[in-house]
Design an enzyme around this catalytic site. Structure first.
Site, PDB file in Angstrom:
ATOM      1  N   HIS A  63     -44.644  43.668  51.687  1.00  0.00           N
ATOM      2  CA  HIS A  63     -45.363  44.279  50.551  1.00  0.00           C
ATOM      3  C   HIS A  63     -44.380  44.753  49.481  1.00  0.00           C
ATOM      4  CE1 HIS A  63     -48.564  44.312  53.467  1.00  0.00           C
ATOM      5  NE2 HIS A  63     -47.935  45.173  54.233  1.00  0.00           N
ATOM      6  N   HIS A  93     -38.844  52.610  47.852  1.00  0.00           N
ATOM      7  CA  HIS A  93     -39.273  51.234  47.615  1.00  0.00           C
ATOM      8  C   HIS A  93     -39.771  51.128  46.183  1.00  0.00           C
ATOM      9  CE1 HIS A  93     -42.929  53.441  48.664  1.00  0.00           C
ATOM     10  NE2 HIS A  93     -43.485  52.635  47.773  1.00  0.00           N
ATOM     11  N   HIS A  95     -42.511  48.978  43.145  1.00  0.00           N
ATOM     12  CA  HIS A  95     -43.680  48.159  42.811  1.00  0.00           C
ATOM     13  C   HIS A  95     -43.361  47.538  41.452  1.00  0.00           C
ATOM     14  CE1 HIS A  95     -46.197  50.287  45.871  1.00  0.00           C
ATOM     15  NE2 HIS A  95     -45.349  51.259  45.603  1.00  0.00           N
ATOM     16  N   GLU A 105     -47.538  51.563  39.011  1.00  0.00           N
ATOM     17  CA  GLU A 105     -48.822  51.937  39.634  1.00  0.00           C
ATOM     18  C   GLU A 105     -49.482  53.027  38.789  1.00  0.00           C
ATOM     19  OE1 GLU A 105     -47.978  52.381  44.068  1.00  0.00           O
ATOM     20  OE2 GLU A 105     -49.093  50.514  43.828  1.00  0.00           O
ATOM     21  N   HIS A 118     -40.593  54.592  44.219  1.00  0.00           N
ATOM     22  CA  HIS A 118     -41.155  55.697  45.007  1.00  0.00           C
ATOM     23  C   HIS A 118     -40.160  56.188  46.037  1.00  0.00           C
ATOM     24  CE1 HIS A 118     -45.464  54.190  44.003  1.00  0.00           C
ATOM     25  NE2 HIS A 118     -44.965  54.977  43.050  1.00  0.00           N
ATOM     26  N   THR A 198     -50.439  54.692  48.109  1.00  0.00           N
ATOM     27  CA  THR A 198     -51.054  53.703  47.209  1.00  0.00           C
ATOM     28  C   THR A 198     -51.239  52.346  47.898  1.00  0.00           C
ATOM     29  OG1 THR A 198     -48.937  52.891  46.352  1.00  0.00           O
ATOM     30  CG2 THR A 198     -49.957  54.781  45.202  1.00  0.00           C
TER      31      THR A 198
HETATM   32  N1  EG2 Z   1     -49.817  53.195  61.333  1.00  0.00           N
HETATM   33  C1  EG2 Z   1     -50.347  54.450  61.812  1.00  0.00           C
HETATM   34  C2  EG2 Z   1     -49.622  55.624  61.172  1.00  0.00           C
HETATM   35  O1  EG2 Z   1     -49.686  55.469  59.731  1.00  0.00           O
HETATM   36  C3  EG2 Z   1     -48.568  56.077  59.127  1.00  0.00           C
HETATM   37  C4  EG2 Z   1     -48.645  55.926  57.593  1.00  0.00           C
HETATM   38  O2  EG2 Z   1     -48.481  54.576  57.189  1.00  0.00           O
HETATM   39  C5  EG2 Z   1     -47.206  54.096  57.449  1.00  0.00           C
HETATM   40  C6  EG2 Z   1     -46.860  52.974  56.496  1.00  0.00           C
HETATM   41  N2  EG2 Z   1     -47.003  53.326  55.082  1.00  0.00           N
HETATM   42  C7  EG2 Z   1     -46.154  54.187  54.463  1.00  0.00           C
HETATM   43  O3  EG2 Z   1     -45.320  54.795  55.084  1.00  0.00           O
HETATM   44  C8  EG2 Z   1     -46.261  54.355  52.950  1.00  0.00           C
HETATM   45  C9  EG2 Z   1     -45.368  55.210  52.306  1.00  0.00           C
HETATM   46  C10 EG2 Z   1     -45.446  55.386  50.903  1.00  0.00           C
HETATM   47  C11 EG2 Z   1     -46.406  54.688  50.155  1.00  0.00           C
HETATM   48  S1  EG2 Z   1     -46.501  54.915  48.432  1.00  0.00           S
HETATM   49  N3  EG2 Z   1     -46.607  53.507  47.699  1.00  0.00           N
HETATM   50  O4  EG2 Z   1     -47.725  55.642  48.172  1.00  0.00           O
HETATM   51  O5  EG2 Z   1     -45.283  55.602  48.022  1.00  0.00           O
HETATM   52  C12 EG2 Z   1     -47.294  53.824  50.807  1.00  0.00           C
HETATM   53  C13 EG2 Z   1     -47.213  53.656  52.208  1.00  0.00           C
HETATM   54 ZN    ZN Z   2     -45.070  52.970  46.583  1.00  0.00          ZN
END
Ligand code: EG2
Ligand code: ZN
Length: 260
Positions: A63, A93, A95, A105, A118, A198
């Site tokens: 992603h 990371h 976007h 975003e 982010h 997000t």
């Molecule tokens: N899988 C079960 C536990 O879930 C834990 C949370 O999800 C883990 C994977 N996703 C992330 O860590 C995660 C971190 C930051 C952002 S963002 N784009 O909002 O900064 C989006 C996603």
């Molecule tokens: Zn992000």
């Protein structure tokens, strides 16, 4: 694996709610930041204590491109601003858009930027792991930094140069000694509001801290992000990693505050 979420026509942001109903929730991210935001004089400065930070590796998770940090102690934390506790840096990371198209975003008065960085932090004072924190309303704090096209960014090279090593989904390579402090704009003035991840699982656990000033990166550097692939090396259909952003979501009565 079924229909895993992504940014395509069939599995993109418009259908995420089917597997993740919280997508239609009351504190979803990103959002548009309106021209006029209430200024809150009680909001202190955000402090990023990254001096002993330790990056571990850089990876392609299908992603985005992600740099992970050692978060086993408080060596790199942010505190102050709207935060009641220090939050530990876990990863950062990006976007971004397609060639010549914007890919941030969050938007500001309806305007998008070329890309958005982010910096993801979690509340290790209150929660025993990132995953626990990620499911709690005050579990995460994400610092968002806008990238606009302009001059070459002298420090972004270390990240874009490592990208050829993580072209395919599931690839990871060592990436030590990188301090993301070098990616910050000159001013730490920010907007803050309560929102969500997000991307799925879209947990409503994020205190967002968006820096008002963008950093400049060159079109050439952004082009290297687009060499990444959403798909794995073994998959036959190629798919260039671009436009990996969720569009702004309804504000639903939330207050956005501005630091001075
Ligand atoms: N899988 C079960 C536990 O879930 C834990 C949370 O999800 C883990 C994977 N996703 C992330 O860590 C995660 C971190 C930051 C952002 S963002 N784009 O909002 O900064 C989006 C996603
Ligand atoms: Zn992000």
């Amino acid at each position: 694996k079924g229909n895993h979420w992504g940014y395509g026509q069939e599995n993109g942001p418009d259908v995420w709610h089917k597997n993740y109903p919280v997508a239609l929730g009351s504190r979803q991210s990103p959002i548009d930041i309106p021209r006029q935001v209430s200024h809150d004089p009680s909001l202190g400065p955000i402090v990023l204590d990254y001096d002993h930070c330790t990056s571990i590796n850089i990876s392609n998770n299908g992603h985005s491109v992600v740099v992970y940090f050692d978060d086993t102690d408080d060596r790199s934390v942010i505190h102050g601003g709207p935060l009641e506790n220090p939050y530990r840096l876990k990863q950062f990371h990006f976007h971004w858009g397609g060639k010549g198209c914007d890919g941030s975003e969050h938007t500001v008065a309806g305007n998008s930027y070329a890309s958005e960085l982010h910096l993801v932090h979690w509340n290790a004072v209150k929660y025993k792991s990132f995953d626990h924190a990620a499911a709690a309303p005050d579990g995460l704090a994400v610092v968002g930094i806008f990238l606009e096209t302009g001059d070459d960014h002298r420090w972004l090279h270390t990240i874009t140069d490592a990208m050829y090593m993580v072209k395919y989904k599931g690839s990871v390579t060592d990436f030590k000694g990188f301090n993301p402090k070098c990616l910050l704009p000159s001013s730490l003035h920010y907007w803050t509001y309560l929102g969500s991840l997000t991307t799925p699982p879209l947990h409503e656990s994020v205190t967002w801290i968006l820096l008002k000033d963008p950093i400049a990166v060159s079109e050439k550097q952004l082009g290297k992000f687009r060499l990444l692939q959403f798909t794995g090396e073994e998959e036959d259909q190629r798919s260039r990693m671009e436009n990996n952003f969720r569009p702004p979501q309804p504000l639903k009565g939330r207050r956005i505050r501005s630091s001075n």
